[in-house]
Write a protein that holds these residues in place. Structure first.
Motif, PDB file in Angstrom:
ATOM      1  N   TYR A 191      54.470  82.962  29.966  1.00 48.19           N
ATOM      2  CA  TYR A 191      53.772  83.643  31.230  1.00 48.19           C
ATOM      3  C   TYR A 191      54.389  83.293  32.322  1.00 48.19           C
ATOM      4  O   TYR A 191      54.235  84.195  33.550  1.00 48.19           O
ATOM      5  CB  TYR A 191      53.059  81.573  32.115  1.00 48.19           C
ATOM      6  N   ALA A 192      55.631  82.761  32.919  1.00 50.46           N
ATOM      7  CA  ALA A 192      56.755  83.023  33.869  1.00 50.46           C
ATOM      8  C   ALA A 192      57.793  84.452  33.688  1.00 50.46           C
ATOM      9  O   ALA A 192      57.376  85.497  35.253  1.00 50.46           O
ATOM     10  CB  ALA A 192      57.845  82.233  33.488  1.00 50.46           C
ATOM     11  N   TYR A 193      57.820  84.694  32.791  1.00 51.88           N
ATOM     12  CA  TYR A 193      58.520  86.142  32.619  1.00 51.88           C
ATOM     13  C   TYR A 193      57.115  87.369  32.686  1.00 51.88           C
ATOM     14  O   TYR A 193      57.642  88.171  32.892  1.00 51.88           O
ATOM     15  CB  TYR A 193      58.881  86.111  30.722  1.00 51.88           C
ATOM     16  N   THR A 194      55.723  86.421  31.983  1.00 53.81           N
ATOM     17  CA  THR A 194      54.670  88.196  32.235  1.00 53.81           C
ATOM     18  C   THR A 194      55.120  88.169  33.625  1.00 53.81           C
ATOM     19  O   THR A 194      55.286  89.908  34.155  1.00 53.81           O
ATOM     20  CB  THR A 194      53.644  87.798  31.629  1.00 53.81           C
ATOM     21  N   VAL A 195      54.989  87.486  34.407  1.00 57.50           N
ATOM     22  CA  VAL A 195      54.222  87.474  35.670  1.00 57.50           C
ATOM     23  C   VAL A 195      55.316  88.035  36.884  1.00 57.50           C
ATOM     24  O   VAL A 195      55.712  88.944  37.303  1.00 57.50           O
ATOM     25  CB  VAL A 195      54.290  86.212  36.411  1.00 57.50           C
ATOM     26  N   SER A 196      57.248  87.058  36.742  1.00 60.40           N
ATOM     27  CA  SER A 196      57.661  87.860  37.224  1.00 60.40           C
ATOM     28  C   SER A 196      58.864  88.714  36.880  1.00 60.40           C
ATOM     29  O   SER A 196      59.538  89.749  37.571  1.00 60.40           O
ATOM     30  CB  SER A 196      58.489  86.077  37.192  1.00 60.40           C
ATOM     31  N   TYR A 197      59.280  89.120  35.717  1.00 63.11           N
ATOM     32  CA  TYR A 197      60.161  90.295  35.095  1.00 63.11           C
ATOM     33  C   TYR A 197      59.075  91.522  34.956  1.00 63.11           C
ATOM     34  O   TYR A 197      59.521  92.727  35.135  1.00 63.11           O
ATOM     35  CB  TYR A 197      61.139  89.539  33.716  1.00 63.11           C
ATOM     36  N   LEU A 198      57.848  90.685  33.777  1.00 64.97           N
ATOM     37  CA  LEU A 198      56.928  92.352  33.079  1.00 64.97           C
ATOM     38  C   LEU A 198      56.207  92.561  34.191  1.00 64.97           C
ATOM     39  O   LEU A 198      55.679  93.495  34.639  1.00 64.97           O
ATOM     40  CB  LEU A 198      56.008  91.656  32.323  1.00 64.97           C
ATOM     41  N   ALA A 199      55.967  91.699  35.120  1.00 63.83           N
ATOM     42  CA  ALA A 199      55.031  91.867  36.295  1.00 63.83           C
ATOM     43  C   ALA A 199      53.378  92.420  35.825  1.00 63.83           C
ATOM     44  O   ALA A 199      53.541  93.416  36.648  1.00 63.83           O
ATOM     45  CB  ALA A 199      55.315  92.880  37.148  1.00 63.83           C
ATOM     46  N   LEU A 200      53.422  91.885  35.264  1.00 62.90           N
ATOM     47  CA  LEU A 200      51.515  92.000  34.732  1.00 62.90           C
ATOM     48  C   LEU A 200      50.866  90.903  34.641  1.00 62.90           C
ATOM     49  O   LEU A 200      50.575  90.077  34.482  1.00 62.90           O
ATOM     50  CB  LEU A 200      51.684  92.678  32.929  1.00 62.90           C
ATOM     51  N   ASN A 201      49.433  91.151  34.709  1.00 62.46           N
ATOM     52  CA  ASN A 201      48.283  90.269  34.403  1.00 62.46           C
ATOM     53  C   ASN A 201      47.819  89.161  33.398  1.00 62.46           C
ATOM     54  O   ASN A 201      48.757  90.264  32.296  1.00 62.46           O
ATOM     55  CB  ASN A 201      46.688  90.857  34.942  1.00 62.46           C
ATOM     56  N   CYS A 202      48.292  87.992  33.902  1.00 65.05           N
ATOM     57  CA  CYS A 202      47.730  86.966  32.089  1.00 65.05           C
ATOM     58  C   CYS A 202      46.699  86.410  32.727  1.00 65.05           C
ATOM     59  O   CYS A 202      46.162  86.153  33.814  1.00 65.05           O
ATOM     60  CB  CYS A 202      49.687  86.200  32.965  1.00 65.05           C
TER      61      CYS A 202
END
Length: 331
Positions: free
Chosen positions: A118-129
């Protein structure tokens, strides 16, 4: 006052009418050193500031950005993914993989892995989750215990927390909007409403064999299919579902697992190098004998596990003993 400031309008007119009389030669100037300095400066900028940084896979990013506290883990410090978690992380970063099914045992760190993802997707990939638990109370507990603390502990997330202005939508435990434009959603699967009115690149289902994921009498269809539809706006969306398998005939995990390539977790022994499927190794045969491989431990007179006795017995002729401390060397 400098010389340029003393030139009046009449002087400009004279220069305009007689440019040759005022032409200045620069032939005596050596611009080579200045040109060298300019080229060196531009090359430095091109090789540093203007360079696109290399892509960071999940395992690397998690190790650099998530710190496990003493009171929340038996292995405090930078978070290191275990062998099965690494395989899931690789699948997340693989553009050819659209769905991942994790059939797991209990207390394997799956929920901790989800929050790191969750943290990786939000802050690095910048994609909705979106994360969907079995029921609404499960979703509330997961948010309070796992997600909310990260907004203080993980700096990459902390920097993205908004301060809503007047008229802005305020964040809740069910919906969060970040400064980088990412939206996240946490739901309980019990009702079909958990799979409506949002669009997400990554959709994560936890404990998918729990009752909340089973269709109700008035459900419009498979909740897995409804969840998958949340990502149809993205050509490369991901669906990750996992949980401890229940009864085979009604197991969602088992049914989805059989639709995939049915990978089994294989590891290399850190001692002898033998590659083998990681198996529990407790099932007895017709003679009541357990296999020689698998997880092993000793029990003391009080019925408790003897500290330091837990290990994995390698499935090879050497019968190597893989200890708790050595499990991070397993690949």
């Amino acid at each position: 006052m400098n010389a340029a400031a003393k030139i009046n309008a009449r002087d400009y007119l004279e220069i305009y009418q007689n440019p040759e009389a005022h032409r200045v030669s620069l032939k005596h100037l050596d611009l080579f050193i200045g040109d060298q300095a300019f080229q060196a400066g531009m090359n430095s900028i091109l090789n540093t500031t203007l360079q696109i940084p290399p892509f960071k896979p999940m395992e690397e990013w998690v190790f650099e950005n998530i710190e496990l506290a003493n009171n929340k883990s038996t292995r405090p410090g930078p978070m290191r993914l275990t062998v099965y978690q690494r395989e899931v992380a690789l699948a997340i970063n693989d553009p050819n993989v659209r769905q991942i099914v994790v059939a797991k045992g209990v207390q394997t760190g799956y929920s901790k892995f989800i929050k790191a993802l969750y943290a990786y997707t939000v802050s690095y990939l910048a994609l909705n989750c979106a994360i969907v638990n079995s029921t609404k109370p499960d979703a509330e507990r997961y948010y309070k215990d796992e997600i909310a603390p990260m907004y203080k502990e993980v700096m990459a997330l902390k920097r993205l927390i908004r301060k809503p202005l007047k008229g802005d939508v305020h964040d809740t435990g069910y919906e969060q909007r970040f400064a980088n434009g990412v939206n996240t959603y946490i739901r309980g699967a019990y009702t079909d409403d958990a799979f409506r009115s949002y669009t997400t690149w990554l959709n994560i289902g936890d404990e998918v064999d729990a009752d909340g994921w089973q269709p109700r009498a008035n459900s419009i269809g498979s909740k897995i299919e409804m969840f998958r539809d949340r990502g149809t706006d993205f050509y490369d969306s991901k669906l990750l579902i996992g949980g401890t398998m229940g009864l085979t005939h009604r197991s969602i995990i088992n049914a989805q697992f059989l639709l995939g390539d049915q990978r089994r977790l294989h590891v290399d022994c850190p001692h002898c190098g033998t590659q083998q499927e990681l198996r529990w190794g407790q099932k007895k045969d017709a003679n009541g004998k357990r296999p020689e491989y698998g997880f092993r431990w000793e029990i003391n007179e009080g019925g408790f596990v003897v500290p330091g006795s837990t290990h994995y017995q390698c499935d090879s002729e050497e019968k190597c003993r893989i200890t708790q401390e050595e499990k991070y060397a397993v690949h």
